[in-house]
Design a protein around this motif. Structure first.
Motif, PDB file in Angstrom:
ATOM      1  N   VAL A  20       0.693  -9.088  -3.891  1.00 55.29           N
ATOM      2  CA  VAL A  20       1.344  -8.001  -4.607  1.00 55.29           C
ATOM      3  C   VAL A  20       2.853  -8.186  -4.659  1.00 55.29           C
ATOM      4  CG1 VAL A  20       1.777  -5.518  -4.659  1.00 55.29           C
ATOM      5  CG2 VAL A  20      -0.488  -6.377  -4.045  1.00 55.29           C
ATOM      6  N   PHE A 109       5.206  -2.679 -10.324  1.00 57.60           N
ATOM      7  CA  PHE A 109       4.116  -1.788 -10.706  1.00 57.60           C
ATOM      8  C   PHE A 109       4.034  -1.618 -12.220  1.00 57.60           C
ATOM      9  CE2 PHE A 109       2.582   2.559 -11.651  1.00 57.60           C
ATOM     10  CZ  PHE A 109       1.262   2.393 -11.239  1.00 57.60           C
ATOM     11  N   THR A 111       4.079  -3.874 -14.499  1.00 64.50           N
ATOM     12  CA  THR A 111       3.114  -4.851 -15.001  1.00 64.50           C
ATOM     13  C   THR A 111       1.696  -4.416 -14.667  1.00 64.50           C
ATOM     14  OG1 THR A 111       4.651  -6.716 -14.902  1.00 64.50           O
ATOM     15  CG2 THR A 111       2.312  -7.239 -14.795  1.00 64.50           C
ATOM     16  N   GLU A 112       1.509  -3.909 -13.448  1.00 69.21           N
ATOM     17  CA  GLU A 112       0.185  -3.418 -13.048  1.00 69.21           C
ATOM     18  C   GLU A 112      -0.250  -2.251 -13.934  1.00 69.21           C
ATOM     19  OE1 GLU A 112      -1.918  -1.366  -9.111  1.00 69.21           O
ATOM     20  OE2 GLU A 112      -0.078  -2.545  -8.877  1.00 69.21           O
ATOM     21  N   ASP A 115      -1.228  -3.507 -17.338  1.00 71.21           N
ATOM     22  CA  ASP A 115      -2.577  -4.077 -17.284  1.00 71.21           C
ATOM     23  C   ASP A 115      -3.634  -2.978 -17.318  1.00 71.21           C
ATOM     24  OD1 ASP A 115      -1.512  -6.622 -17.151  1.00 71.21           O
ATOM     25  OD2 ASP A 115      -1.661  -6.762 -14.969  1.00 71.21           O
TER      26      ASP A 115
END
Length: 215
Positions: A20, A109, A111-112, A115
């Motif tokens: 992460v 986060f 990018t997370e 997604d």
């Protein structure tokens, strides 16, 4: 690729990286048995050169390294092991073997979250607020971005910092949805800002070209 265990007498270095935060946590060594046990148990296992035996990180402390992925380098003799640590990695109690704190950068986060929104776009599960936005189409999504932008401005000029952060979060979330609807990502925006940060970036030329003033 086939791992070349013979180059170093049966061992290969294994660099452990937090999956992460991307921080390097430690360096260990694996033989074929340790590598296979890591794959089988999903707990990162090494070959202890001092004890001459297999050693699963966390087997005594409980601070396991939970396997996410293993990559092999271009020479097939070094591993990059991405894992999620259950606790401090170093035996001294620090997060990493270099004494660094392994705190996640909140910016990662984004990018997370991007997604996650992309997955919503692909699967369109019923009952999801994000799904409802995609169902309304780009015009309604853009309108929502405008509404959230206005609320953010109001909080910036007449509200509190806590409320400003709250409304700015709503704005950013809906912006991500709009980008996704247009087939774009937050990384595209970041790349554009990175180009503009270059002192050689010709802002006036770009603006003139966008207005059709230049052929």
């Amino acid at each position: 690729m086939t791992i070349d265990f013979e180059k170093m007498g049966g061992l290969v270095p294994a660099i452990i990286q937090d999956a992460v935060t991307r921080k390097v946590l430690m360096l260990g060594f694996m033989n074929e048995e340790a590598y296979q046990k890591t794959l089988d148990t999903k707990h990162v296992t090494f070959w202890s050169r001092s004890r001459n035996t297999l050693w699963t990180k966390g087997e005594t402390s409980g601070n396991f390294l939970n396997l996410v992925d293993i990559k092999i380098d271009c020479d097939n003799d070094t591993l990059l092991v991405q894992a999620n640590p259950d606790g401090p990695t170093c035996h001294t109690g620090t997060d990493t073997c270099w004494g660094e704190e392994n705190d996640a950068n909140p910016l990662l986060f984004l990018t997370e979250l991007q997604d996650f929104i992309n997955k919503r776009k692909e699967e369109m599960p019923e009952g999801s607020y994000t799904t409802s936005l995609f169902n309304k189409g780009i015009n309604k999504i853009a309108q929502k971005v405008g509404e959230e932008a206005l609320e953010t401005v109001i909080e910036a000029t007449n509200g509190t910092n806590d409320h400003l952060v709250y409304e700015a979060s709503d704005l950013l979330y809906h912006l991500l949805v709009m980008l996704t609807e247009k087939g774009l990502r937050i990384e595209d925006v970041a790349a554009e800002l990175q180009k503009r940060h270059d002192p050689n970036w010709d802002k006036k030329r770009r603006e003139a070209k966008a207005k059709g003033e230049m052929k």
